[in-house]
Design a protein around this motif. Structure first.
Motif, mmCIF file in Angstrom:
data_model
loop_
_atom_site.group_PDB
_atom_site.id
_atom_site.type_symbol
_atom_site.label_atom_id
_atom_site.label_comp_id
_atom_site.label_asym_id
_atom_site.label_seq_id
_atom_site.Cartn_x
_atom_site.Cartn_y
_atom_site.Cartn_z
ATOM 1 N N ASP A 61 0.811 -1.221 0.000
ATOM 2 C CA ASP A 61 0.000 0.000 0.000
ATOM 3 C C ASP A 61 0.844 1.270 0.000
ATOM 4 O O ASP A 61 0.314 2.367 -0.156
ATOM 5 N N TRP A 62 2.128 1.124 0.213
ATOM 6 C CA TRP A 62 3.033 2.267 0.210
ATOM 7 C C TRP A 62 3.697 2.452 -1.154
ATOM 8 O O TRP A 62 4.536 3.327 -1.326
ATOM 9 N N LEU A 63 3.322 1.623 -2.113
ATOM 10 C CA LEU A 63 3.899 1.667 -3.454
ATOM 11 C C LEU A 63 2.893 2.234 -4.442
ATOM 12 O O LEU A 63 1.681 2.026 -4.300
ATOM 13 N N TYR A 64 3.385 2.926 -5.429
ATOM 14 C CA TYR A 64 2.529 3.464 -6.481
ATOM 15 C C TYR A 64 1.896 2.295 -7.237
ATOM 16 O O TYR A 64 2.608 1.422 -7.747
ATOM 17 N N GLU A 65 0.566 2.261 -7.236
ATOM 18 C CA GLU A 65 -0.215 1.188 -7.853
ATOM 19 C C GLU A 65 0.202 -0.189 -7.314
ATOM 20 O O GLU A 65 0.033 -1.207 -7.976
ATOM 21 N N GLY A 66 0.726 -0.206 -6.112
ATOM 22 C CA GLY A 66 1.119 -1.454 -5.473
ATOM 23 C C GLY A 66 2.343 -2.114 -6.075
ATOM 24 O O GLY A 66 2.712 -3.211 -5.682
ATOM 25 N N LEU A 67 2.993 -1.433 -7.031
ATOM 26 C CA LEU A 67 4.089 -2.069 -7.764
ATOM 27 C C LEU A 67 5.385 -1.279 -7.828
ATOM 28 O O LEU A 67 6.452 -1.854 -7.977
ATOM 29 N N ILE A 68 5.292 0.032 -7.758
ATOM 30 C CA ILE A 68 6.472 0.863 -7.996
ATOM 31 C C ILE A 68 6.796 1.678 -6.749
ATOM 32 O O ILE A 68 5.942 2.389 -6.218
ATOM 33 N N GLU A 113 10.561 6.958 -4.279
ATOM 34 C CA GLU A 113 11.270 7.247 -3.041
ATOM 35 C C GLU A 113 10.609 8.338 -2.205
ATOM 36 O O GLU A 113 10.434 8.174 -0.997
ATOM 37 N N LYS A 114 10.252 9.447 -2.812
ATOM 38 C CA LYS A 114 9.693 10.569 -2.057
ATOM 39 C C LYS A 114 8.395 10.166 -1.359
ATOM 40 O O LYS A 114 8.220 10.427 -0.163
ATOM 41 N N GLU A 115 7.485 9.508 -2.089
ATOM 42 C CA GLU A 115 6.205 9.080 -1.497
ATOM 43 C C GLU A 115 6.420 7.988 -0.439
ATOM 44 O O GLU A 115 5.770 7.977 0.599
ATOM 45 N N PHE A 116 7.341 7.079 -0.738
ATOM 46 C CA PHE A 116 7.635 5.996 0.197
ATOM 47 C C PHE A 116 8.156 6.555 1.514
ATOM 48 O O PHE A 116 7.712 6.174 2.594
ATOM 49 N N ARG A 117 9.089 7.498 1.424
ATOM 50 C CA ARG A 117 9.629 8.117 2.640
ATOM 51 C C ARG A 117 8.554 8.883 3.406
ATOM 52 O O ARG A 117 8.585 8.936 4.639
ATOM 53 N N ALA A 118 7.592 9.451 2.693
ATOM 54 C CA ALA A 118 6.484 10.152 3.355
ATOM 55 C C ALA A 118 5.628 9.159 4.155
ATOM 56 O O ALA A 118 5.223 9.462 5.284
ATOM 57 N N PHE A 119 5.349 7.984 3.581
ATOM 58 C CA PHE A 119 4.610 6.939 4.303
ATOM 59 C C PHE A 119 5.383 6.495 5.538
ATOM 60 O O PHE A 119 4.812 6.347 6.615
ATOM 61 N N ASP A 137 7.145 -7.433 4.470
ATOM 62 C CA ASP A 137 6.930 -8.140 3.210
ATOM 63 C C ASP A 137 6.223 -7.230 2.218
ATOM 64 O O ASP A 137 5.686 -6.181 2.584
ATOM 65 N N CYS A 138 6.233 -7.648 0.980
ATOM 66 C CA CYS A 138 5.467 -6.988 -0.071
ATOM 67 C C CYS A 138 4.683 -8.083 -0.771
ATOM 68 O O CYS A 138 5.271 -8.976 -1.388
ATOM 69 N N SER A 139 3.363 -8.040 -0.643
ATOM 70 C CA SER A 139 2.518 -9.116 -1.164
ATOM 71 C C SER A 139 2.247 -9.007 -2.662
ATOM 72 O O SER A 139 1.552 -9.843 -3.216
ATOM 73 N N THR A 140 2.800 -7.980 -3.308
ATOM 74 C CA THR A 140 2.677 -7.885 -4.758
ATOM 75 C C THR A 140 4.019 -8.249 -5.389
ATOM 76 O O THR A 140 5.014 -8.416 -4.701
ATOM 77 N N ASP A 141 4.031 -8.345 -6.700
ATOM 78 C CA ASP A 141 5.265 -8.703 -7.414
ATOM 79 C C ASP A 141 6.140 -7.488 -7.703
ATOM 80 O O ASP A 141 6.822 -7.440 -8.727
ATOM 81 N N ALA A 142 6.140 -6.550 -6.804
ATOM 82 C CA ALA A 142 6.940 -5.339 -6.985
ATOM 83 C C ALA A 142 8.420 -5.640 -6.771
ATOM 84 O O ALA A 142 8.785 -6.553 -6.038
ATOM 85 N N ILE A 143 9.237 -4.845 -7.432
ATOM 86 C CA ILE A 143 10.676 -4.910 -7.195
ATOM 87 C C ILE A 143 10.993 -3.809 -6.199
ATOM 88 O O ILE A 143 10.861 -2.624 -6.501
ATOM 89 N N VAL A 144 11.370 -4.246 -5.000
ATOM 90 C CA VAL A 144 11.634 -3.297 -3.918
ATOM 91 C C VAL A 144 13.135 -3.299 -3.655
ATOM 92 O O VAL A 144 13.714 -4.343 -3.375
ATOM 93 N N PRO A 145 13.766 -2.138 -3.728
ATOM 94 C CA PRO A 145 15.209 -2.098 -3.483
ATOM 95 C C PRO A 145 15.540 -2.414 -2.023
ATOM 96 O O PRO A 145 14.745 -2.158 -1.116
ATOM 97 N N GLY A 146 16.719 -2.966 -1.824
ATOM 98 C CA GLY A 146 17.153 -3.370 -0.489
ATOM 99 C C GLY A 146 17.152 -2.248 0.528
ATOM 100 O O GLY A 146 16.839 -2.465 1.700
ATOM 101 N N TRP A 147 17.476 -1.034 0.097
ATOM 102 C CA TRP A 147 17.527 0.080 1.047
ATOM 103 C C TRP A 147 16.165 0.334 1.680
ATOM 104 O O TRP A 147 16.090 0.814 2.817
ATOM 105 N N ALA A 148 15.075 0.022 0.960
ATOM 106 C CA ALA A 148 13.731 0.258 1.508
ATOM 107 C C ALA A 148 13.499 -0.616 2.739
ATOM 108 O O ALA A 148 12.989 -0.147 3.766
#
Length: 168
Positions: free
Chosen positions: A35-42, A45-51, A68-79
């Motif tokens: 829910d912190w990702l754009y359209e659950g997939l992307i 950084e700016k929006e993610f840090r705001a969440f 965890d991320c329950s979608t097939d998003a590619i989440v960078p390790g730093w997140a």
């Protein structure tokens, strides 16, 4: 024959090892970042840090947390590292992955620190049934650890055990 019923299990020298007895009590929580990702997939950084900044991290106080991320998003390790930095003051333990991975990590830590000297040269049976979520790897790790000290190692219940190891 005297007709007396003898409980041979109670009179045996078997010692039961119950992994469930080592289950770490405490609440388990999942932090799903979809829910912190754009359209659950992307991850933007700016929006993610705001969440992350707006989230109430105190709700994870004294909890075991899997991120965890329950979608097939590619989440960078730093997140995940950023989330861990926020969780560390509150959570008892944090892992990236599923609840099963969390339970596995908890048991791995417990078994690594476990003093098994009290089982030296004993006939040990690792209890098979559990009402708590004991991960399958815990049985593997504890049998490897016990094998170094026990005379005999079995799995199951005293009335129907499966022999695993016997020292020669």
């Amino acid at each position: 024959m005297s007709g007396e019923i003898v409980n041979r299990v109670a009179e045996s020298k078997l010692v039961t090892f119950d992994l469930e007895a080592y289950y770490p009590e405490g609440k388990r929580m999942v932090l799903d970042i979809k829910d912190w990702l754009y359209e659950g997939l992307i991850l933007r950084e700016k929006e993610f840090r705001a969440f992350v900044a707006a989230h109430d991290w105190s709700r994870y106080h004294d909890a075991y947390v899997c991120v965890d991320c329950s979608t097939d998003a590619i989440v960078p390790g730093w997140a995940y590292m950023l989330l861990t930095a926020k969780l560390t003051p509150f959570a008892l333990k944090t892992v990236q992955g599923s609840m099963e991975l969390l339970e596995t990590a908890l048991y791995q830590e417990i078994i690594e620190k476990l003093d098994v000297s009290e089982y030296q040269d004993k006939l040990v049976i690792v209890k098979g049934c559990s009402k708590k979520p004991v991960p399958p790897n815990a049985y593997i790790w504890v049998s490897a650890k016990l094998q170094g000290v026990v005379k005999s190692l079995m799995y199951g219940e005293a009335c129907s055990s499966v022999p695993l190891f016997k020292r020669k």
